[in-house]
Design a protein around this motif. Sequence first.
Motif, PDB file in Angstrom:
ATOM      1  N   ASN A   1      -5.152  34.890  32.571  1.00  0.00           N
ATOM      2  CA  ASN A   1      -4.135  34.209  32.722  1.00  0.00           C
ATOM      3  C   ASN A   1      -2.677  34.602  31.650  1.00  0.00           C
TER       4      ASN A   1
ATOM      5  N   THR B   1     -18.740  32.508  25.338  1.00  0.00           N
ATOM      6  CA  THR B   1     -17.358  32.642  25.958  1.00  0.00           C
ATOM      7  C   THR B   1     -16.631  33.407  25.102  1.00  0.00           C
TER       8      THR B   1
ATOM      9  N   ILE C   1      -7.692  22.707  29.758  1.00  0.00           N
ATOM     10  CA  ILE C   1      -9.359  23.119  29.567  1.00  0.00           C
ATOM     11  C   ILE C   1      -9.738  22.036  28.721  1.00  0.00           C
TER      12      ILE C   1
ATOM     13  N   CYS D   1      -8.027  29.037  28.256  1.00  0.00           N
ATOM     14  CA  CYS D   1      -9.165  29.447  28.677  1.00  0.00           C
ATOM     15  C   CYS D   1     -10.155  28.786  27.590  1.00  0.00           C
TER      16      CYS D   1
ATOM     17  N   CYS E   1      -9.613  36.226  29.084  1.00  0.00           N
ATOM     18  CA  CYS E   1      -8.953  35.840  30.053  1.00  0.00           C
ATOM     19  C   CYS E   1      -7.768  36.532  30.851  1.00  0.00           C
TER      20      CYS E   1
ATOM     21  N   CYS F   1      -1.737  32.331  29.117  1.00  0.00           N
ATOM     22  CA  CYS F   1      -2.872  32.098  27.837  1.00  0.00           C
ATOM     23  C   CYS F   1      -2.356  33.076  26.649  1.00  0.00           C
TER      24      CYS F   1
END
Length: 249
Positions: free
Chosen positions: A131, A125, A180, A118, A129, A134
């Motif tokens: 995920n 940011t 990404i 991510c 996340c 990740c």
Amino acid sequence: MNRWGKRRCISCQAAPMSKASVLCQPCHDIALKMAPVIIEVPKDHENYKSVKKQFTRSWRHDTTCPKVKRVYKIIVTEASLNQYQVYLDSVEARGDFLATGKSRGNENRRWHGTKRRCCIGDKGTTKICTNSRCSLCRIIQNSFDITLSKKATGWGRFGAGIYTSSTSSKSNDYSKNRGINSNWKALLLNKVVVGNGKKVTKNKTSLTEPPEGYDSVVAVPGGSLNYDELVVYKNEAIRPSYLVMYKKP
């Protein structure tokens, strides 16, 4: 800049840091309720400069050291912090490292590179996340998990442990962006309880814990190793402390 200057709270930037945090006490209490979270450290803050200096000075590969873009303080949950503190205190009680001029529990800051799926750490940011793949966000959220040892590389030079290094450029080799589009890479700077470290120069892939009488394995350059590694074998021995974003080498 207010009267607290480089020692001001990195969140409200209006009060002095507390003794145990880069935040003032009220901001620290709020952050703990929201934890785990990351908070950007102002570039003129002493902690930003300290982390950046460690990154730059520990870049030992022949490549040019990349530019640090952002530094974030990682605020872990109170429960996670307490687990780490209990372990640190137990190691200090056994080794009495303070009496020898070392830090409590022989605590050190070491680098760790992992996969990012991510854009956490990129401009604006800061959300962790969801995920499951990740690895960066999972470490920020839950700290390190010894059961995942070897899954990233398929093997462990010093067995089933959690690997860090004082060499930022070595950890950079393991920092990967996956799926990404970003011009930046990420490294974690972690607090690690070294305790009584066993120095080694040769591989020992069968290890599942430090040799008897030791708290960690300290691999020094020589033999089959070009750069240092520090390996701990307990989840409680390490906590992510800073997220460092830097330009791709």
